[in-house]
Design an enzyme around this catalytic site. Structure first.
Site, PDB file in Angstrom:
ATOM      1  N   LYS A   1      52.978  62.098  75.226  1.00 56.76           N
ATOM      2  CA  LYS A   1      53.462  63.228  76.034  1.00 56.76           C
ATOM      3  C   LYS A   1      54.948  63.466  75.808  1.00 56.76           C
ATOM      4  CE  LYS A   1      50.364  62.784  80.057  1.00 56.76           C
ATOM      5  NZ  LYS A   1      50.368  62.510  81.517  1.00 56.76           N
TER       6      LYS A   1
ATOM      7  N   GLU B   1      40.662  53.797  79.663  1.00 58.46           N
ATOM      8  CA  GLU B   1      41.970  53.980  80.274  1.00 58.46           C
ATOM      9  C   GLU B   1      42.275  52.844  81.238  1.00 58.46           C
ATOM     10  OE1 GLU B   1      43.931  58.040  80.803  1.00 58.46           O
ATOM     11  OE2 GLU B   1      43.317  57.563  82.858  1.00 58.46           O
TER      12      GLU B   1
ATOM     13  N   GLU C   1      48.854  70.569  80.369  1.00 56.39           N
ATOM     14  CA  GLU C   1      47.646  71.321  80.028  1.00 56.39           C
ATOM     15  C   GLU C   1      47.155  72.162  81.208  1.00 56.39           C
ATOM     16  OE1 GLU C   1      47.398  67.359  77.704  1.00 56.39           O
ATOM     17  OE2 GLU C   1      48.097  68.053  79.666  1.00 56.39           O
TER      18      GLU C   1
ATOM     19  N   GLY D   1      43.343  59.173  89.027  1.00 56.96           N
ATOM     20  CA  GLY D   1      42.553  60.334  88.622  1.00 56.96           C
ATOM     21  C   GLY D   1      41.131  60.005  88.240  1.00 56.96           C
ATOM     22  N   ARG D   2      40.929  58.919  87.512  1.00 59.63           N
ATOM     23  CA  ARG D   2      39.575  58.579  87.053  1.00 59.63           C
ATOM     24  C   ARG D   2      38.702  57.999  88.159  1.00 59.63           C
ATOM     25  NH1 ARG D   2      43.595  55.628  85.066  1.00 59.63           N
ATOM     26  NH2 ARG D   2      43.608  53.349  85.137  1.00 59.63           N
TER      27      ARG D   2
ATOM     28  N   HIS E   1      17.559  60.241  66.671  1.00 60.22           N
ATOM     29  CA  HIS E   1      17.487  60.956  65.399  1.00 60.22           C
ATOM     30  C   HIS E   1      18.875  61.194  64.809  1.00 60.22           C
ATOM     31  CE1 HIS E   1      13.152  61.849  65.919  1.00 60.22           C
ATOM     32  NE2 HIS E   1      13.482  61.790  67.204  1.00 60.22           N
TER      33      HIS E   1
END
Length: 504
Positions: free
Chosen positions: A474, A334, A201, A248-249, A365
């Site tokens: 992937k 993850e 991506e 990464g996270r 709401h």
């Protein structure tokens, strides 16, 4: 302790869940001692667990479970750079990006690399500030997008105003199109964020931006693969480092936060690191019974395992934290979305909850009807900010009134004039109050959740730092690409082939 001790501790926790099956939160709502005993504070962050469906005996059982899992040793292992990511034989030294609390050579070396990378980042910030660039596009996905996106929005009151920050993550070309249509390529720079510089991506979107800019001098990268980034057309001087010991996270604290540092300036970025480091110090030095991340983790385990609840909502009563539920979806799901342990054995208990949410009071709401009167119980983390960054006092009073009212209504319920208007209550929640939302308190909040996730992984005997579950999709997508380009190439199973035929 032995595994038998841990099995016994698990049994005690589950037995306490059965013991409290008739427990109701309204019965303890007037107990001020409980309110005090089930609250903890670290710096500017206060947490109350008094509206969770457990008592002192249950808490003791949870703490004994943590001790049987050697949580304290596991915390030291994390900070010392031990191989806590067993499947990939890696450390997880994201704490070293923001603090220098461990004595190990591995942790000190990692911290030195982080400090040096921040100097490199500052040099690139100064370079951009000296030029004509007004807009920055951050191109990344997963942790290369969710952390920076959350932080840039959450800390909008601290933006210097020098740059406008934009994000492109989705491979859907609509994302790039909508960002680019309002920008001038001559006044825009782009940052490609990818550890391997092989993320599909990011590279597809990066090529769109590269062609649009028509000037590689305004291309930057954050990556561990300098060779690939350079081959893409990015000057090595414009490439900031990443390392395999940061997932990464967990990477916002590194140069992955470059777009944030451009938005708020490096001094404020470092204040965020200092806030996280304050939570790190508390987590590392506090015994489990006084440790806020451990409490948060054990409450999550209680709700998931003792009460059997499969979902968890996060509701910040501050619009600046609107992206927090999405960020936590990745961090929690993850990290904890595992059913097999590092020993390749199937775990014997439920693990990850489904994380979702939105901001109050808007969500009152939309889905709060289900939270109050639905058939399923959903534990909630409520987050409030005491001092606003705006002058609208009446609005903020109303916001806080709604926050406290929701925690009370969900817990205590209300007997109405007829069954459909009656609130059963007994719906658990935790409340986190921040003095004010600034870089320091924001860093503390994110570090709290990071450490809570780690403790849950230790107790559940799973690895919080790999993510094999993303690989199969992937691989299949790569195999399907040729059949989308050439109708004579078949790929996928019979159902996929039928669907491909229908769109040709």
């Amino acid at each position: 302790m032995s595994s038998m001790d841990k099995n016994a501790a698990w049994s005690a926790v589950l037995a306490n869940g059965q013991r409290l099956k008739d427990f109701h939160l309204r019965d303890v709502s007037g107990n001020s001692v409980r309110a005090e005993n089930m609250s903890l504070q670290v710096g500017s962050l206060q947490a109350s667990f008094a509206r969770q469906r457990l008592d002192g005996q249950s808490l003791n059982a949870l703490f004994e479970l943590a001790e049987s899992a050697s949580v304290s040793n596991a915390i030291n292992d994390l900070f010392d750079g031990k191989l806590v990511n067993q499947s990939e034989q890696r450390a997880a030294l994201h704490t070293a990006l923001r603090s220098n609390l461990a004595d190990s050579a591995e942790a000190k070396s990692a911290n030195a690399l982080a400090v040096d990378s921040h100097r490199q980042m500052q040099a690139l910030i100064e370079q951009l500030e000296a030029g004509d660039v007004t807009d920055i596009i951050n191109i990344g996905i997963g942790g290369s997008d969710l952390g920076p996106r959350l932080a840039v929005d959450a800390l909008r009151d601290f933006h210097t105003g020098r740059f406008r920050i934009h994000f492109i993550s989705n491979v859907d070309g609509s994302s790039a199109q909508h960002v680019l249509q309002s920008l001038d390529p001559k006044r825009t720079a782009a940052i490609l964020v990818s550890k391997t510089f092989g993320t599909q991506e990011t590279l597809l979107n990066g090529r769109i931006i590269k062609d649009w800019l028509q000037d590689d001098s305004r291309l930057y990268a954050v990556s561990a693969n300098i060779e690939k980034a350079n081959a893409f057309g990015i000057n090595p001087k414009n490439i900031l480092p990443m390392w395999d010991w940061v997932g990464g996270r967990y990477s916002l604290w590194s140069c992955v936060g470059f777009s944030l540092a451009l938005a708020i300036g490096l001094p404020k970025f470092q204040e965020m690191l200092a806030g996280a480091a304050e939570m790190d110090a508390h987590f590392l030095s506090s015994p489990v019974r006084d440790n806020l991340p451990v409490w948060h983790a054990l409450i999550g385990i209680w709700n998931r395992n003792a009460l059997g609840i499969p979902t968890q909502a996060v509701i910040p009563y501050d619009e600046r934290l609107a992206n927090l539920p999405s960020y936590l979806q990745q961090l929690v799901m993850e990290s904890l979305g595992k059913s097999v342990g590092p020993d390749n054995q199937i775990v014997q208990h439920a693990t990850v909850p489904v994380i979702w949410g939105g901001t109050g009071s808007s969500t009152q709401h939309s889905f709060f009807q289900a939270l109050h009167l639905g058939t399923d119980i959903v534990p909630i983390d409520f987050i409030g900010v005491i001092k606003p960054a705006h002058p609208y006092v009446e609005n903020h009073r109303a916001l806080l009134a709604n926050l406290f009212a929701q925690t009370e209504a969900l817990a205590n319920g209300h007997e109405g004039s007829e069954p459909q208007k009656s609130y059963q209550g007994n719906r658990p929640s935790s409340l986190f109050l921040i003095d004010e939302l600034n870089p320091q308190s924001f860093g503390m909040l994110l570090a709290l959740y990071e450490h809570s996730v780690y403790v849950q992984s230790v107790v559940w005997d799973i690895n919080a730092f790999d993510q094999w579950g993303v690989e199969l999709g992937k691989k299949l997508a790569t195999g399907l690409l040729p059949s989308l380009q050439d109708k004579n190439i078949q790929a996928g199973d019979a159902i996929t082939q039928s669907l491909l035929q229908s769109i040709r």
